[in-house]
Design an enzyme around this catalytic site. Structure first.
Site, PDB file in Angstrom:
ATOM      1  N   GLU A 178      31.339  47.183  35.355  1.00 13.69           N
ATOM      2  CA  GLU A 178      32.169  46.351  36.126  1.00 13.69           C
ATOM      3  C   GLU A 178      33.765  46.911  36.102  1.00 13.69           C
ATOM      4  O   GLU A 178      34.640  46.250  36.226  1.00 13.69           O
ATOM      5  CB  GLU A 178      32.446  44.966  35.540  1.00 13.69           C
ATOM      6  CG  GLU A 178      30.996  44.299  35.468  1.00 13.69           C
ATOM      7  CD  GLU A 178      30.743  43.214  36.805  1.00 13.69           C
ATOM      8  OE1 GLU A 178      31.570  42.732  37.143  1.00 13.69           O
ATOM      9  OE2 GLU A 178      29.562  43.257  37.196  1.00 13.69           O
TER      10      GLU A 178
ATOM     11  N   CYS B  72      43.194  41.066  37.303  1.00 14.15           N
ATOM     12  CA  CYS B  72      41.935  40.948  37.859  1.00 14.15           C
ATOM     13  C   CYS B  72      42.421  41.739  39.402  1.00 14.15           C
ATOM     14  O   CYS B  72      41.676  42.511  39.981  1.00 14.15           O
ATOM     15  CB  CYS B  72      41.395  39.765  38.382  1.00 14.15           C
ATOM     16  SG  CYS B  72      40.666  39.060  36.902  1.00 14.15           S
TER      17      CYS B  72
ATOM     18  N   HIS C  25      34.386  39.108  31.551  1.00 17.20           N
ATOM     19  CA  HIS C  25      34.891  40.346  31.434  1.00 17.20           C
ATOM     20  C   HIS C  25      35.841  40.534  30.400  1.00 17.20           C
ATOM     21  O   HIS C  25      36.616  39.542  29.911  1.00 17.20           O
ATOM     22  CB  HIS C  25      35.779  40.796  32.810  1.00 17.20           C
ATOM     23  CG  HIS C  25      35.200  40.966  33.929  1.00 17.20           C
ATOM     24  ND1 HIS C  25      35.545  40.608  35.247  1.00 17.20           N
ATOM     25  CD2 HIS C  25      33.935  41.791  34.081  1.00 17.20           C
ATOM     26  CE1 HIS C  25      34.638  40.800  36.041  1.00 17.20           C
ATOM     27  NE2 HIS C  25      33.625  41.559  35.640  1.00 17.20           N
TER      28      HIS C  25
HETATM   29  O1  SUG Z   1      33.508  38.866  39.819  1.00 16.09           O
HETATM   30  N1  SUG Z   1      34.968  35.914  41.025  1.00 16.09           N
HETATM   31  C1  SUG Z   1      35.124  37.373  40.575  1.00 16.09           C
HETATM   32  C2  SUG Z   1      36.430  37.371  39.542  1.00 16.09           C
HETATM   33  C3  SUG Z   1      36.721  38.542  39.138  1.00 16.09           C
HETATM   34  C4  SUG Z   1      37.843  38.584  38.072  1.00 16.09           C
HETATM   35  N2  SUG Z   1      37.947  40.200  37.738  1.00 16.09           N
HETATM   36  C5  SUG Z   1      38.176  40.600  36.548  1.00 16.09           C
HETATM   37  N3  SUG Z   1      38.363  39.705  35.438  1.00 16.09           N
HETATM   38  N4  SUG Z   1      38.825  41.649  36.339  1.00 16.09           N
HETATM   39  C6  SUG Z   1      33.870  37.586  39.772  1.00 16.09           C
HETATM   40  O2  SUG Z   1      33.357  36.731  38.995  1.00 16.09           O
HETATM   41  C7  SUG Z   1      34.235  34.511  42.724  1.00 16.09           C
HETATM   42  C8  SUG Z   1      33.298  34.384  44.159  1.00 16.09           C
HETATM   43  C9  SUG Z   1      33.130  32.794  44.559  1.00 16.09           C
HETATM   44  O3  SUG Z   1      32.695  32.203  43.675  1.00 16.09           O
HETATM   45  O4  SUG Z   1      33.371  32.717  45.610  1.00 16.09           O
HETATM   46  C10 SUG Z   1      34.089  35.922  42.090  1.00 16.09           C
HETATM   47  O5  SUG Z   1      33.356  36.633  42.435  1.00 16.09           O
END
Ligand code: SUG
Length: 447
Positions: free
Chosen positions: A174, A373, A250
């Site tokens: 990731e 993020c 994460h």
């Molecule tokens: O991968 N949310 C992302 C958020 C990513 C956050 N990134 C870090 N923590 N670096 C994920 O979970 C949600 C999309 C939705 O539900 O429509 C989403 O993909």
């Protein structure tokens, strides 16, 4: 030669919506099917970029990916014109359509892992696009991410690019969300700290029980090999499986670090004391500061709901000066009195965080994406910056152009149902076509 930690923020794409696509990401699940405001989301992100730029930082922009991803829908057996494909897919599975419209590439901390030139064996800056294979809606991001990074960082004297790791959860990766670089200053050789959620090859090793471990140890080790790192400049640590089960999908939801500071919750790692001791033993320099937040100061629940650790730490110290950092936090931290008081206490203390700046990033936060993020950090020398496409580095003109572009092309309301509107696809393609020249990336979307 000056060296900078450049934040490349993801420009929120015009198909931003809420669909509850990420199991284990509490905000994404809680806001599933709420109506989103893509225009506000993009403008909130741009405001953060502009403010950091005004603070004197070099600020970059990463283009959104083109949506919907028709190629994926075709690969799943849907046929016809593009509009017919979306309609057919919608009738069979609206969820698949949503996944192919997802604006998730906005969270560029997940785009790639980056090792700066001063850490690697060949003296080049290495990029590995993240395979994001644990979540279907993100698993196809790496192809375009690789193309984009190679286009932006094209000078092979300075940059080396690696394909995403093979798919399958053994090598779940990731990106920078699970990677922290610690060094006396950005230009000096650093220690690269990889945090993984599971050892995938070992069925008996500790693992989360409810939610997926999205990063494997095997993936982190492969990236270190690809980037030419070695045992003296890497530390690998396991994330506490219990916090993954509590919603920390994460590491950057429970720890953040840059240069000489690591700011983390006491429950972040499986064996915090051992982890910090190993960092201290390998860190080159005298300034390393481990700022541990106790559960009695901020509970795990408050840390997750406010994203206290998904903040950006900015090293504001001049060379040779005592270290001081500014924390870029979401307004959710200010609205929680316990977290706000904790931050006020830290700023008044001897700890090196001297200032907190709050930003409204609510649209992204509702999908589980905070300030950290939204950015991919790339440590770059001035010569490296000079070698990249200049229109991806923010200045007042580019900011104004991007704001006008958003105002012209984005809707201020997008619901799940709206994804089947054939007009939306036309709008998304027009927006992409208009963005290419703004970022100097003509042809990137191959429209
Ligand atoms: O991968 N949310 C992302 C958020 C990513 C956050 N990134 C870090 N923590 N670096 C994920 O979970 C949600 C999309 C939705 O539900 O429509 C989403 O993909």
């Amino acid at each position: 030669m000056s060296v900078f930690e450049v934040n490349f923020d993801g420009l929120v794409g015009p198909s931003h919506h809420y669909a509850g696509l990420s199991k284990g990401n509490i905000a994404s699940q809680a806001n599933a099917m709420a109506a989103a405001n893509p225009k506000a989301a993009a403008l909130q992100g741009l405001k953060k970029m502009k403010s950091l730029n005004e603070m004197g930082l070099v600020q970059g922009v990463l283009a959104p990916h083109l949506r919907p991803n028709i190629a994926i829908l075709r690969s799943l057996g849907f046929t016809g014109t593009d509009a017919v494909i979306v309609e057919r897919a919608w009738r069979e599975s609206p969820e698949i359509v949503s996944k192919c419209f997802s604006a998730s590439p906005m969270w560029t901390a997940n785009a790639a892992t980056v090792s700066p030139a001063s850490d690697t064996q060949d003296g080049k800056t290495h990029f590995t696009a993240a395979n994001l294979c644990r979540m279907f809606h993100r698993s196809y991001e790496s192809k375009f991410t690789s193309q984009l990074l190679q286009r932006m960082f094209s000078n092979s004297d300075h940059f080396a690019h690696h394909d995403a790791l093979p798919s399958g959860h053994f090598f779940g990766d990731e990106g920078a969300a699970n990677h922290t670089r610690l060094a006396e200053s950005h230009g000096e050789p650093g220690l690269e700290f990889f945090v993984y959620g599971e050892t995938a090859f070992d069925a008996n090793a500790p693992k989360p029980q409810n939610y997926p471990a999205r990063q494997s140890k095997e993936a982190s080790q492969a990236i270190a090999r690809l980037h030419g790192l070695n045992s003296s400049n890497t530390v690998f640590a396991q994330q506490n499986p219990d916090v993954i089960d509590a919603g920390v999908f994460h590491n950057d939801v429970i720890a953040v670090g840059t240069s000489s500071l690591l700011f983390f919750h006491e429950s972040a790692f499986l064996d915090s004391e051992k982890v910090i001791a190993e960092i201290k033993s390998k860190y080159q320099g005298d300034s390393f500061y481990a700022l541990k937040v106790l559960n009695s100061e901020v509970s795990l629940e408050d840390a997750i709901s406010t994203y206290l650790f998904n903040t950006q730490l900015l090293d504001q110290s001049a060379p040779g000066e005592r270290k001081r950092f500014t924390l870029i936090a979401p307004t959710e931290c200010q609205e929680n009195s316990r977290v706000e008081q904790y931050l006020a206490k830290i700023v008044a203390s001897d700890a090196p965080i001297n200032e907190v700046k709050y930003f409204d990033l609510r649209e992204s936060m509702k999908n589980g994406g905070g300030p950290a993020c939204l950015r991919l950090r790339v440590v770059l020398s001035q010569a490296q910056i000079d070698s990249i496409q200049p229109r991806v580095i923010l200045n007042e003109n580019l900011y104004d152009d991007l704001v006008s572009w958003v105002n012209e092309h984005y809707r201020d309301r997008l619901s799940f149902e709206d994804l089947r509107d054939p007009q939306l696809m036309t709008e998304l393609r027009d927006a992409a076509a208009a963005l290419e020249p703004i970022l100097g990336l003509q042809g990137i979307y191959q429209l």
